[in-house]
Design an enzyme around this catalytic site. Structure first.
Site, PDB file in Angstrom:
ATOM      1  N   ARG A  47       0.831  -1.216   0.000  1.00 54.88           N
ATOM      2  CA  ARG A  47       0.000   0.000   0.000  1.00 54.88           C
ATOM      3  C   ARG A  47       0.863   1.264   0.000  1.00 54.88           C
ATOM      4  O   ARG A  47       0.456   2.314  -0.487  1.00 54.88           O
ATOM      5  CB  ARG A  47      -0.969  -0.001   1.204  1.00 54.88           C
ATOM      6  CG  ARG A  47      -1.813   1.257   1.269  1.00 54.88           C
ATOM      7  CD  ARG A  47      -3.079   1.127   2.095  1.00 54.88           C
ATOM      8  NE  ARG A  47      -2.911   0.401   3.338  1.00 54.88           N
ATOM      9  CZ  ARG A  47      -2.183   0.807   4.383  1.00 54.88           C
ATOM     10  NH1 ARG A  47      -1.566   1.975   4.349  1.00 54.88           N
ATOM     11  NH2 ARG A  47      -2.079   0.051   5.456  1.00 54.88           N
ATOM     12  N   TYR A 100     -16.314  15.131 -15.576  1.00 55.49           N
ATOM     13  CA  TYR A 100     -16.744  13.750 -15.353  1.00 55.49           C
ATOM     14  C   TYR A 100     -17.696  13.719 -14.149  1.00 55.49           C
ATOM     15  O   TYR A 100     -17.448  14.375 -13.133  1.00 55.49           O
ATOM     16  CB  TYR A 100     -15.487  12.912 -15.101  1.00 55.49           C
ATOM     17  CG  TYR A 100     -15.708  11.445 -14.902  1.00 55.49           C
ATOM     18  CD1 TYR A 100     -16.061  10.637 -15.970  1.00 55.49           C
ATOM     19  CD2 TYR A 100     -15.529  10.856 -13.651  1.00 55.49           C
ATOM     20  CE1 TYR A 100     -16.253   9.272 -15.786  1.00 55.49           C
ATOM     21  CE2 TYR A 100     -15.708   9.498 -13.471  1.00 55.49           C
ATOM     22  CZ  TYR A 100     -16.076   8.714 -14.543  1.00 55.49           C
ATOM     23  OH  TYR A 100     -16.256   7.381 -14.364  1.00 55.49           O
ATOM     24  N   ASP A 172      -7.290  17.013 -15.900  1.00 56.12           N
ATOM     25  CA  ASP A 172      -7.650  15.621 -16.180  1.00 56.12           C
ATOM     26  C   ASP A 172      -7.524  15.438 -17.695  1.00 56.12           C
ATOM     27  O   ASP A 172      -8.310  15.984 -18.472  1.00 56.12           O
ATOM     28  CB  ASP A 172      -9.081  15.374 -15.690  1.00 56.12           C
ATOM     29  CG  ASP A 172      -9.585  13.958 -15.988  1.00 56.12           C
ATOM     30  OD1 ASP A 172      -9.002  13.287 -16.867  1.00 56.12           O
ATOM     31  OD2 ASP A 172     -10.575  13.540 -15.356  1.00 56.12           O
ATOM     32  N   LYS A 197      -8.830   3.849 -19.026  1.00 55.94           N
ATOM     33  CA  LYS A 197      -9.326   4.136 -20.365  1.00 55.94           C
ATOM     34  C   LYS A 197      -8.257   3.831 -21.410  1.00 55.94           C
ATOM     35  O   LYS A 197      -7.774   2.714 -21.460  1.00 55.94           O
ATOM     36  CB  LYS A 197      -9.818   5.588 -20.417  1.00 55.94           C
ATOM     37  CG  LYS A 197     -10.677   5.996 -19.205  1.00 55.94           C
ATOM     38  CD  LYS A 197     -12.006   5.270 -19.167  1.00 55.94           C
ATOM     39  CE  LYS A 197     -12.773   5.465 -17.860  1.00 55.94           C
ATOM     40  NZ  LYS A 197     -12.973   6.831 -17.422  1.00 55.94           N
TER      41      LYS A 197
HETATM   42  C1  LIG Z   1     -13.199   7.422 -16.218  1.00 56.85           C
HETATM   43  C2  LIG Z   1     -12.818   8.814 -15.918  1.00 56.85           C
HETATM   44  C3  LIG Z   1     -12.423   9.203 -14.647  1.00 56.85           C
HETATM   45  C4  LIG Z   1     -12.417   8.246 -13.474  1.00 56.85           C
HETATM   46  O1  LIG Z   1     -11.531   7.201 -13.676  1.00 56.85           O
HETATM   47  P1  LIG Z   1     -11.762   5.752 -13.004  1.00 56.85           P
HETATM   48  O2  LIG Z   1     -10.529   5.020 -13.398  1.00 56.85           O
HETATM   49  O3  LIG Z   1     -13.021   5.197 -13.569  1.00 56.85           O
HETATM   50  O4  LIG Z   1     -11.868   5.989 -11.545  1.00 56.85           O
HETATM   51  C5  LIG Z   1     -12.062  10.524 -14.433  1.00 56.85           C
HETATM   52  N1  LIG Z   1     -12.084  11.412 -15.446  1.00 56.85           N
HETATM   53  C6  LIG Z   1     -12.460  11.074 -16.692  1.00 56.85           C
HETATM   54  C7  LIG Z   1     -12.449  12.107 -17.750  1.00 56.85           C
HETATM   55  C8  LIG Z   1     -12.837   9.767 -16.972  1.00 56.85           C
HETATM   56  O5  LIG Z   1     -13.230   9.435 -18.204  1.00 56.85           O
END
Ligand SMILES: *Cc1c(COP(=O)(O)O)cnc(C)c1O
Length: 380
Positions: A47, A100, A172, A197
């Site tokens: 962790r 998001y 992000d 993603k």
């Molecule tokens: C999917 C996503 C997240 C969150 O990511 P997870 O891995 O599902 O927690 C945050 N921002 C964007 C733009 C996303 O597409």
């Protein structure tokens, strides 16, 4: 007995090993002290850190142009880690009003319980951001490209506004990936990616990244360990394998998406196509300035028949699975109106341009003709 190093002899595995161990053993207390005092490398408890995360972080840091990078158990864990590391009671956040859904909930609902207020603004409008930043703010949080309509923000201009106010710009970059743009090189203070993603890229991991320049803030690693936001080794191992083909996949998927956007624009059943590579996209000029090597693998199209059209498309084009995520190798679709924006009021959805007939595509790396053939079945 349990000594893999000696059994390997002079050989080294070409592929990095998976260290699926939650804890490490040490020969004596002096060795423990050297690791704890950061005088020697090493690991104690997964962790707090493990080799697969360390190696993935190093590779992603290079790709992002970051000096430090930390892997977390999901994209949301990464956002939580950077927020927990930088914000405290009484602080204020300025955030895009197109984030998001879970990020919006984190800022708009969760953080208010801890005395942190967020002002949501249209970050495509620099004057609104400037006005919002007239009150002190700790963090400015935006996405390079928004979901689902792929609105871009002017990261260099926002970075300048944030810097002048001593505010940390967090970007992000999930929809763009570091292949298309590197926010840190455009002046952002911190970059975040959901590795779930395109970067993981095969629909089989859940991970997130935060990275930045300068010294690694100790608060970040502390937040990951104390709040339990760490990654697991196998997901990191898979993500590293995904990373090896990320530039190839992004190039192929972006080229497919650009061609599909053109093709969809000529289909009689389609009312409009949303893709930053098209001159009719509101941020086309910005996209040309900020993105390189393509406009990404995400696109939206609106069917003239609304919800009925979407249902028909889903039932006929069965080779394009309905899957409310993105970035797998295969082309998938989602329906923002009933998934990501389900709890947004119909009036607000209409205002944003998210109609019942809007389908979001995450374009994959299949042969273009195969995708078109499948799509055509749904557009009859
Ligand atoms: C999917 C996503 C997240 C969150 O990511 P997870 O891995 O599902 O927690 C945050 N921002 C964007 C733009 C996303 O597409």
């Amino acid at each position: 007995m349990n000594d893999p190093k000696s059994s390997l002899g002079e050989s080294t595995p070409l592929v990095p090993p998976l260290y699926q161990s939650s804890v490490y053993t040490l020969p004596d207390l002096d060795a423990l002290d050297r690791i704890m005092n950061a005088e020697a490398p090493g690991f104690i408890y997964a962790r707090d850190g493990h080799p697969n995360a360390r190696q993935l972080a190093a590779q992603l840091a290079t790709l992002e142009g970051a000096d430090w990078a930390v892997i977390c158990g999901s994209g949301m864990a990464a956002i939580s880690a950077i927020v927990l590391a930088t914000v405290q009671q009484g602080d204020r956040i300025v955030a895009s009003n197109r984030l998001y859904g879970r990020t919006t909930q984190l800022f708009g609902a969760e953080l208010t319980r801890f005395g942190v207020q967020t002002t949501f603004v249209d970050c495509s409008d620099l004057q609104s951001v400037r006005t919002a930043l007239e009150q002190p703010a700790k963090v400015l949080f935006v996405e390079t490209m928004s979901n689902p309509l792929l609105r871009l923000v002017d990261v260099p201009a926002l970075a300048e506004l944030a810097r002048a106010r001593d505010c940390l710009l967090i970007v992000d970059n999930t929809f763009a990936t570091p292949v298309l743009t590197r926010p840190l090189e455009l002046g952002a203070g911190v970059v975040m990616e959901s590795l779930t993603k395109m970067i993981g890229g095969h629909g089989d991991v859940t991970l997130g990244l935060i990275g930045g320049r300068g010294e690694l803030p100790l608060q970040v690693t502390a937040a990951v360990s104390i709040w339990g936001l760490a990654s697991n080794p196998f997901d990191c191992w898979l993500a590293e394998r995904g990373l090896a083909t990320l530039p190839l996949r992004m190039r192929a998927a972006s080229a497919n998406a650009a061609a599909l956007a053109d093709w969809l624009g000529r289909q009689p059943a389609v009312a409009r196509v949303v893709y930053p590579g098209r001159p009719d996209h509101p941020d086309h000029e910005l996209a040309k300035r900020l993105l390189r090597g393509g406009f990404g693998n995400m696109l939206c199209f609106e069917l003239k028949d609304g919800r009925d059209g979407v249902n028909r498309f889903m039932r006929l084009a069965t080779g394009i699975p309905f899957s409310p995520s993105l970035g797998a190798t295969m082309t998938t679709l989602s329906h923002p109106g009933t998934t990501s924006h389900r709890y947004v009021s119909p009036a607000e959805r209409r205002r944003q341009g998210i109609g019942d007939g809007l389908i979001r595509l995450s374009v994959g790396v299949e042969e273009l003709g195969k995708i078109q053939e499948e799509m055509a079945k749904g557009l009859t």
